[in-house]
Write an enzyme that holds these catalytic residues in place. Structure first.
Site, short mmCIF file in Angstrom:
data_model
loop_
_atom_site.label_atom_id
_atom_site.label_comp_id
_atom_site.label_asym_id
_atom_site.label_seq_id
_atom_site.Cartn_x
_atom_site.Cartn_y
_atom_site.Cartn_z
N HIS A 387 -20.38 -1.52 49.21
CA HIS A 387 -21.21 -2.10 48.16
C HIS A 387 -21.82 -1.10 47.18
CE1 HIS A 387 -23.44 -5.05 46.09
NE2 HIS A 387 -23.77 -5.82 47.10
N SER A 505 -29.08 -13.18 44.06
CA SER A 505 -28.66 -12.06 43.22
C SER A 505 -28.12 -12.57 41.89
CB SER A 505 -27.57 -11.26 43.94
OG SER A 505 -27.11 -10.21 43.12
#
Length: 720
Positions: A387, A505
């Protein structure tokens, strides 16, 4: 030009003409530079306008139409991937007073009166004593840095984290849900690797079109640079990202053995059939794994300090082999087990598929690589992505291209192999040998034990919800994302009996080097709606009105976050500044210690033109998922597959007595149906509401027909 000519040295009469040419060249260069600079400044000013975000969906005011026309004029005819980078505005630093006010508003629904009063007092103390100084330093950074928060976000959230990357800092992406283009493992790997390298070729030539939000506003493309040839290198206190300009091989793992497979010949990129041949050679290799080699990759799933120390020893003993893995374009894992949805047990096999992509067996992924392509023995694909280097929309864009290209453009022959002919002249894949010192054998065993424990503690659940999808939500004149978020609030409340901090998000790529921001979806309006749904005395019109208010509030928060006016990244940056200055702030410490018991994200479909969702609805990616952000929380992601299906990916920890991924999945399905029933009016199609017993004929997906309570793969709590 005459003024320029006068300022040039006098070289004599015979060079008078040369002075004129030089003066003309200097004048033209200055004029061209001034024009380019003016265009960039004008485009940056235009891209700083966010008024279009605040307009109702489907409506466009005259100023926005004028703005859009000017953006198109100043953007040029054929913009390339990085054409807009120098013109993107910098992310603004919000007002600290506004940020604190929004924060207090966000935590009010989940705090008691006493706790809220204490938090408010801490906030006022912060505004009075530390806020102005910290804000001044932050504004100072914003004047010279490309982005005032993104570099700190990458460093302190990802690279300084000492936890295992597996589950904590990786996410997965799935293959087509109901179809597998070929059951031949080597063929699927050949086409997929070739498609990925075609994407890299287009990326290097900037032939990928820049992403335009709502078809008009360009997004930052900086994260695309590190998709390939990238590895996260462990450090004692901090990792670092190593990116190579080019790599002409991939690293392959199969049955505990590592290989180096070249991807290019003298004539260019290897064909899919040639790559299939190389992968088949690996599958046919009968040689066993060396002692400890089989479990070596478990070290990449170990705590980062441990792996950093062991890697130093490993590098001295097997530097070339380590470089072959870390310097590869990406990592390929040829699994020896099948995966994916099966007719016999669709729920369990789909959950196992998700778990295999997220964690595997703990030793069959190189978690440091930017991404690992996973090819199962039955031809099913998947992706495990680290990530730190980029966010999901970037890898998702690459994955959409890969699935569409390997299936629709490259294709397969009638017998399931890649099209074309093998190349017998290709050398055998290079078997990589590790000279593992005795002292790291114990480290490998301990890392494997920890990885298996972490992997075994993850509870994954995936289910496609096919009662309705995006088209029904649009007919209700509602935002599809806000619809799902409010349903998640209702489902979570039914699951836990209380409200919690919710992380959704969203991206800030409207700005240069922007990454993400948090939308705090658990608002006062959302809580009022949930209470109304659980209150039998409330009428449907009242519930519907409260739902619309909650959706409108969520949309306002989403737009504010996208335009750089969110809460969490600003407070995070203020906290980092306070740590640099050794200033103690109880308020910022409290914010920093918050736990997100419900972390959510929508997987965007960015290249719908690559898929024919109407004629071939099964050939659409089923999205992906991630691990929970809290030991007693959930991770929930969702993707709209075509117009009539929503696929959910849920994760939690088995060690928690408060969570159960399958139980939450059932609550999500019930909540979606209950919310949809509020909008059954007029000509809209009738839905099967919770509590009604109706016959369902099932939906045929490829060669699989699932007959369950609805038209999705059943959860463990559903009666088959």
């Amino acid at each position: 030009m005459e003024k320029i000519k006068e300022s040039l040295p006098d070289w004599g009469g015979q060079h008078h003409r040369l002075r004129g040419v030089l003066a003309a060249a200097l004048f033209a260069s200055c004029l061209w530079g001034a024009l380019i600079f003016t265009l960039h400044v004008a485009l940056r000013l235009l891209l700083s306008y966010h008024g279009w975000l605040l307009e109702p969906h489907g409506a466009m005011s005259s100023p926005t139409k004028t703005w859009l026309a000017l953006v198109r004029i100043f953007s040029g005819r054929n913009p390339m991937l990085f054409s807009y980078q120098r013109s993107l505005p910098r992310q603004p630093v919000p007002s600290v007073q506004d940020t604190v006010r929004k924060y207090l508003e966000s935590v009010r629904p989940i705090l008691s009166d006493e706790d809220f009063d204490l938090t408010s007092a801490l906030a006022q103390e912060f505004l009075r004593l530390q806020a102005s100084l910290l804000q001044w330093y932050l504004r100072l950074k914003s004047w010279w840095a490309s982005n005032y928060v993104s570099d700190w976000w990458e460093e302190f959230v990802y690279l300084r984290s000492r936890h295992s990357l597996m589950v904590n800092s990786n996410y997965y992406m799935m293959d087509f849900l109901y179809v597998t283009p070929t059951p031949v493992q080597a063929a699927r790997a050949g086409n997929a690797v070739h498609a990925l390298l075609l994407y890299r070729h287009r990326l290097n030539r900037q032939e990928i079109l820049p992403t335009l939000l709502m078809g008009m506003r360009p997004l930052c493309s900086a994260q695309y640079e590190k998709i390939f040839n990238t590895t996260r290198i462990p450090g004692i206190q901090k990792d670092h990202i190593r990116h190579l300009r080019d790599s002409r091989h991939v690293a392959v793992f199969h049955r505990g053995r590592f290989y180096r497979v070249g991807t290019h010949s003298q004539s260019g990129l290897l064909s899919p059939r040639a790559l299939e041949q190389q992968f088949q050679r690996i599958l046919d290799d009968p040689s066993p794994a060396c002692p400890q080699e089989e479990h070596l990759a478990a070290l990449t799933a170990a705590p980062r300090d441990v792996w950093a120390q062991v890697r130093s020893s490993l590098k001295t003993q097997a530097e070339d082999t380590l470089e072959a893995v870390e310097g590869a374009a990406f990592f390929v894992s040829l699994d020896s087990e099948p995966a994916g949805l099966t007719r016999e047990d669709p729920a369990a096999t789909l959950d196992a598929y998700a778990h295999a992509l997220l964690a595997g067996r703990g030793h069959d992924r190189w978690f440091d690589k930017s991404f690992t392509l996973i090819v199962f023995s039955n031809g099913k694909l998947g992706l495990s992505v680290e990530h730190s280097w980029a966010d999901c929309p970037i890898s998702g864009h690459m994955w959409e291209f890969t699935l569409a290209t390997e299936c629709f453009q490259l294709g397969y022959s009638a017998d399931g192999h890649c099209k074309g002919h093998p190349d017998p002249s290709l050398p055998q894949p290079q078997r990589l040998h590790w000279d593992l010192p005795e002292k790291i054998h114990l480290s490998i065993s301990l890392a494997l034990r920890g990885a298996k424990t972490l992997s075994g503690n993850v509870d994954c659940h995936v289910f496609p919800f096919s009662h309705f999808g995006k088209s029904f939500i649009k007919r209700c004149h509602l935002s599809s994302d806000s619809f799902i978020q409010m349903a998640l609030q209702l489902a979570h409340f039914r699951d836990r009996g209380q409200f919690c901090l919710t992380y959704e998000s969203t991206m800030t790529r409207l700005f240069l080097e922007g990454r993400t921001e948090t939308v705090r979806s658990c608002t006062r309006e959302a809580c009022n709606f949930v209470r109304a749904m659980e209150d039998k005395e409330k009428t449907e019109p009242q519930r519907r009105a409260m739902f619309r208010l909650a959706v409108e509030k969520h949309q306002a928060l989403l737009k504010a976050a996208m335009s750089g006016q969110g809460v969490d990244r600003h407070l995070f940056a203020l906290y980092i500044v306070s740590q640099f200055l050794h200033l103690q702030s109880p308020f910022l410490d409290q914010v920093h210690s918050e736990q997100w018991q419900l972390a959510t994200s929508q997987i965007p479909v960015q290249q719908i033109h690559l898929f024919d969702v109407h004629n071939y609805p099964d050939y659409v990616s089923s999205g992906g998922g991630f691990g929970p952000a809290d030991d007693h929380g959930y991770g929930v992601s969702y993707i709209f597959m075509g117009d009539d299906t929503i696929t959910f990916h849920i994760s939690s920890k088995k060690s928690s007595t408060k969570t159960d991924s399958h139980r939450l999945g059932q609550h999500i399905e019930d909540a979606l149906l209950d919310v949809a029933c509020l909008f059954q009016e007029g000509p809209r199609p009738k839905l099967r509401c919770r509590g009604l017993q109706e016959e369902d004929s099932g939906h045929r997906h490829g060669s699989l027909s699932c007959h369950t309570g609805g038209s999705r793969a059943p959860t463990k709590s559903t009666n088959l």
